[in-house]
Design an enzyme around this catalytic site. Structure first.
Site, PDB file in Angstrom:
ATOM      1  N   LYS A  76       3.593   0.336  10.410  1.00 21.16           N
ATOM      2  CA  LYS A  76       3.881   1.683  10.233  1.00 21.16           C
ATOM      3  C   LYS A  76       3.620   2.380  10.580  1.00 21.16           C
ATOM      4  O   LYS A  76       4.290   3.842  11.305  1.00 21.16           O
ATOM      5  CB  LYS A  76       2.867   1.494   8.701  1.00 21.16           C
ATOM      6  CG  LYS A  76       4.084   1.962   7.591  1.00 21.16           C
ATOM      7  CD  LYS A  76       2.268   1.266   6.335  1.00 21.16           C
ATOM      8  CE  LYS A  76       2.769   0.161   5.262  1.00 21.16           C
ATOM      9  NZ  LYS A  76       1.716  -0.203   4.413  1.00 21.16           N
ATOM     10  N   ARG A  98       4.474 -13.357   9.386  1.00 22.32           N
ATOM     11  CA  ARG A  98       5.345 -12.164   8.629  1.00 22.32           C
ATOM     12  C   ARG A  98       6.839 -12.726   9.974  1.00 22.32           C
ATOM     13  O   ARG A  98       7.103 -13.139  10.373  1.00 22.32           O
ATOM     14  CB  ARG A  98       4.777 -11.411   9.797  1.00 22.32           C
ATOM     15  CG  ARG A  98       4.438 -11.000  11.219  1.00 22.32           C
ATOM     16  CD  ARG A  98       3.266  -9.866  10.913  1.00 22.32           C
ATOM     17  NE  ARG A  98       3.364  -8.485  10.453  1.00 22.32           N
ATOM     18  CZ  ARG A  98       2.283  -8.155   9.720  1.00 22.32           C
ATOM     19  NH1 ARG A  98       1.730  -8.126   9.058  1.00 22.32           N
ATOM     20  NH2 ARG A  98       3.135  -7.253   9.527  1.00 22.32           N
ATOM     21  N   GLU A 113       0.774  -0.924  -0.306  1.00 18.15           N
ATOM     22  CA  GLU A 113       0.120   0.383   0.521  1.00 18.15           C
ATOM     23  C   GLU A 113       1.349   1.064  -0.518  1.00 18.15           C
ATOM     24  O   GLU A 113       1.774   1.288   0.690  1.00 18.15           O
ATOM     25  CB  GLU A 113      -0.954   0.447   1.331  1.00 18.15           C
ATOM     26  CG  GLU A 113      -1.915   1.266   1.312  1.00 18.15           C
ATOM     27  CD  GLU A 113      -2.733   0.956   2.559  1.00 18.15           C
ATOM     28  OE1 GLU A 113      -2.630   0.435   3.614  1.00 18.15           O
ATOM     29  OE2 GLU A 113      -3.699   2.019   2.100  1.00 18.15           O
TER      30      GLU A 113
HETATM   31  P1  ATP Z   1      -0.640  -1.404   6.678  1.00 18.11           P
HETATM   32  O1  ATP Z   1      -0.138  -1.586   7.976  1.00 18.11           O
HETATM   33  O2  ATP Z   1      -1.030  -0.433   6.089  1.00 18.11           O
HETATM   34  O3  ATP Z   1      -1.050  -3.197   6.681  1.00 18.11           O
HETATM   35  P2  ATP Z   1       1.934  -3.371   6.213  1.00 18.11           P
HETATM   36  O4  ATP Z   1       2.941  -2.891   6.828  1.00 18.11           O
HETATM   37  O5  ATP Z   1       1.071  -4.494   6.064  1.00 18.11           O
HETATM   38  O6  ATP Z   1       0.751  -2.512   6.579  1.00 18.11           O
HETATM   39  P3  ATP Z   1       1.213  -3.361   3.492  1.00 18.11           P
HETATM   40  O7  ATP Z   1       2.129  -2.447   2.249  1.00 18.11           O
HETATM   41  O8  ATP Z   1       0.435  -3.972   3.367  1.00 18.11           O
HETATM   42  O9  ATP Z   1       2.018  -2.915   4.378  1.00 18.11           O
HETATM   43  O10 ATP Z   1       2.288  -4.353   3.139  1.00 18.11           O
HETATM   44  C1  ATP Z   1       2.869  -5.545   1.809  1.00 18.11           C
HETATM   45  C2  ATP Z   1       3.135  -6.616   1.646  1.00 18.11           C
HETATM   46  O11 ATP Z   1       4.177  -6.562   2.693  1.00 18.11           O
HETATM   47  C3  ATP Z   1       1.539  -6.949   1.766  1.00 18.11           C
HETATM   48  O12 ATP Z   1       2.092  -8.606   1.537  1.00 18.11           O
HETATM   49  C4  ATP Z   1       2.475  -7.582   3.655  1.00 18.11           C
HETATM   50  O13 ATP Z   1       2.140  -9.077   4.071  1.00 18.11           O
HETATM   51  C5  ATP Z   1       3.707  -7.687   4.192  1.00 18.11           C
HETATM   52  N1  ATP Z   1       4.397  -7.907   4.827  1.00 18.11           N
HETATM   53  C6  ATP Z   1       3.636  -5.941   5.955  1.00 18.11           C
HETATM   54  N2  ATP Z   1       4.807  -6.651   7.039  1.00 18.11           N
HETATM   55  C7  ATP Z   1       5.341  -8.343   7.189  1.00 18.11           C
HETATM   56  C8  ATP Z   1       6.337  -8.013   7.851  1.00 18.11           C
HETATM   57  N3  ATP Z   1       6.476  -7.667   8.940  1.00 18.11           N
HETATM   58  N4  ATP Z   1       6.847  -9.857   8.047  1.00 18.11           N
HETATM   59  C9  ATP Z   1       6.490  -9.934   5.988  1.00 18.11           C
HETATM   60  N5  ATP Z   1       6.031  -9.549   5.741  1.00 18.11           N
HETATM   61  C10 ATP Z   1       5.352  -8.228   5.751  1.00 18.11           C
END
Ligand code: ATP
Ligand code: MG
Length: 615
Positions: free
Chosen positions: A301, A291, A60
């Protein structure tokens, strides 16, 4: 109460040894097996997708990428690359209020920096707004979607709980014609935000809350960074994501565990559309993995934004920030991140990775590639009393101890040198083999010197150490090793050394689980992932995770940045920005991406030579 008293069973924290052990196994040409690799090779064997492997990374564009995203990027792009497939970069831009072009560019840069290429497959969820809308009308036509006019509170109140079913909305039985009319008028801008939502008609009694008539469109009179004011209704995440995957012909849609309960909805939506001839089969399949959770940082974030906005760090690319832009400025390497990804593997069970695992990966990578240089970080003068004033000779130091092909460079030796202040001690602790009165040490790549004492100022601080040298002991000359000394210290000629600013970075937080008073009981600490986003029926998402018992900001490490005025060897003044080195006996350093300039060198410490945090 003592902190340790409050903990029951510790969460699983993967320590360095675990990582290293696993790495040993995964070394060599074949990547370590994991469940995703197994699934893909199975699908290739059964020809499920006609030999295609298409993954996607769907950020995002509402912030900078962090270390957790690196895991996801390496996984998605890596799996595609291993299988001659492609990985799409898709911006999930369904929330017009929070997204910005600035973030899109930074995200693309970070993916590229990590070493990946989307090969022209750069997309936006907003590319599909027309399709998404058309499909929504199709769902209405099929009696599978309806306009709900309840307030957000009413919808929340009738949603049920994990143990109780939800209640049907009074608007659930609206006719197709009425739904279509209302939905078109929603799109036409006739209603204010929140007046109506479009919901799928699935099952308010489903044991899976996500299947209880989820909202798929809401009214938002807001301008979008790409579609401008073309739309005043926006599709929600669960609806958008699976359809985007299917339209792009994604084969393996890999996401984090919190989306597991959304998978039935993912499948329901695209199955229905495929059944109606709107989407092509074979359809994408969603898989979930754990994750990345890392100790000594925060990876949410919301918290990263707070750290930047409140000035606790020097911006998104502060080398202490667990962002990709921060890692780059810190001197971490893409290869180090890939090593980390291999070492920690992918699993379906949540765990915490200790920061030392990441640091060790960076060390291992940097050790192999970084050239060696000399820097004196806390300088004090050493005067060789029997070395002629005005004389200078070159000593030679290898650029890399294991790579003779990288050659060596000259270090001028003169009568007055800079050495580290703590390489001299008047009352040395046991086992101290450096300079103390009447002790002998080797000046690395130079001579053996014998300490004769020190000059102090009025307050007793050492201002100058004195010694004499033995001309027969020069490194590399016959007989130089005849006399053995235990100490071996680095030095720089005071007449030749170049002053430099060196930023000594360390961990951002001083505790493994910032903000968690009881890290074991508190769902794994402050950085526990928020519920999967956009699961709301209507209204605003972003549920505040407010069950943290203390403020994570109280756990910031006051020693995370220390700026020192150092001296570096002349060759370093010509270093290129982002060039990485090992400063002998200190650690790995990088010429700062932004502030380093020829003649005014600035270096950042990436990681120390040894783990100083290990208990
Ligand atoms: P939001 O709080 O906006 O959901 P987010 O950290 O999940 O933030 P995204 O932009 O939705 O950010 O993440 C993009 C991709 O990265 C998604 O597929 C998510 O699953 C993956 N992702 C986010 N955080 C992690 C993490 N800690 N470990 C592995 N993958 C992650
Ligand atoms: Mg997310």
């Amino acid at each position: 109460m003592n902190k340790s008293d409050m903990h029951a069973a510790p969460p699983q924290v993967i320590e360095r040894d675990a990582g290293t052990a696993r790495a040993a196994k995964s070394d060599g040409p074949a990547p370590a097996p994991n469940f995703l690799r197994a699934i893909i090779s199975d699908d290739l064997r059964t020809d499920k997708y006609g030999g295609r492997v298409v993954t996607r990374f769907p950020p995002e564009p509402n912030g900078y990428l962090h270390y957790g995203h690196a895991k996801s990027i390496i996984l998605n792009f890596g799996l595609a690359a291993e299988n001659n497939g492609t990985c799409h970069l898709r911006y999930d831009d369904t929330n017009p209020l929070k997204e910005e072009v600035e973030f899109e560019d930074a995200i693309a840069d970070s993916v590229r920096w990590l070493g990946y290429d989307w090969g022209g497959h750069r997309y936006h969820a907003s590319d599909y707004y027309d399709d998404l809308y058309r499909f929504a009308e199709w769902f209405i036509g099929e009696g599978l979607a309806y306009v709900d006019s309840q307030s957000a509170e009413e919808m929340r109140a009738t949603r049920g709980t994990l143990t109780e079913p939800g209640l049907d909305s009074p608007y659930r039985s609206r006719s197709v014609a009425e739904n279509l009319d209302l939905f078109r008028r929603m799109r036409a801008g006739e209603f204010p935000d929140g007046a109506h939502v479009l919901r799928l008609r699935i099952d308010m009694a489903s044991p899976n809350v996500n299947m209880r008539d989820p909202a798929i469109y809401r009214i938002r009179h807001a301008s979008h960074h790409r579609t401008g004011s073309a739309w005043c209704i926006y599709p929600l995440y669960d609806y958008t994501h699976c359809i985007s995957d299917a339209l792009e012909r994604i084969t393996h849609s890999i996401c984090t565990l919190e989306f597991q309960d959304h998978r039935p909805l993912y499948d329901w939506i695209i199955e229905k559309l495929a059944g109606g001839g709107m989407l092509e089969r074979p359809l994408p399949q969603q898989y979930e993995f754990a994750r990345l959770n890392l100790t000594y940082v925060v990876l949410s974030k919301r918290r990263l934004i707070e750290l930047v906005d409140k000035g606790f760090v020097d911006g998104w690319d502060d080398p202490r920030m667990p962002t990709i832009v921060g890692a780059r400025r810190r001197g971490f390497t893409p290869e180090g991140f890939r090593l980390l990804a291999e070492r920690i593997g992918v699993s379906k069970a949540d765990s915490w990775i200790d920061m030392s695992v990441l640091e060790e990966c960076m060390r291992d990578d940097l050790n192999a590639r970084a050239q060696r240089r000399i820097a004196v970080l806390d300088p004090v003068k050493l005067v060789i009393d029997n070395y002629p004033e005005g004389q200078s000779e070159d000593c030679f130091a290898p650029n890399h101890p294991h790579k003779p092909e990288l050659g060596r460079r000259a270090l001028p030796l003169t009568r007055a040198l800079w050495i580290e202040r703590d390489d001299y001690s008047e009352s040395p602790p046991k086992g101290y083999f450096r300079l103390t009165p009447s002790a002998e040490v080797r000046l690395r790549y130079g001579y053996i010197v014998k300490c004769t004492g020190a000059v102090k100022d009025e307050s007793g601080n050492v201002v100058e150490v004195h010694c004499t040298y033995d001309p027969d002991t020069r490194s590399g000359t016959p007989g130089a090793d005849a006399r053995k000394v235990k100490g071996n210290i680095h030095w720089l000629s005071a007449a030749h050394a170049v002053p430099a600013e060196v930023r000594m970075y360390d961990r951002l937080f001083s505790v493994p689980f910032p903000g968690a008073r009881n890290p074991w009981g508190n769902r794994g600490g402050a950085d526990e992932p928020a519920p999967a986003r956009r699961t709301v029926v209507a209204g605003d998402e972003d549920p505040a995770d407010d069950d943290v018992e203390r403020n994570y900001l109280d756990d910031l490490n006051p020693e995370s940045k220390r700026v020192v005025r150092a001296f570096v060897e002349p060759a370093l003044a010509a270093a290129a920005r982002e060039e990485r080195f090992q400063f002998e006996r200190h650690g790995y350093f990088v010429a700062d991406l932004a502030d380093h300039a020829p003649g005014a060198p600035v270096f950042n410490r990436s990681v120390s030579l040894k783990d100083s945090w290990a208990k």
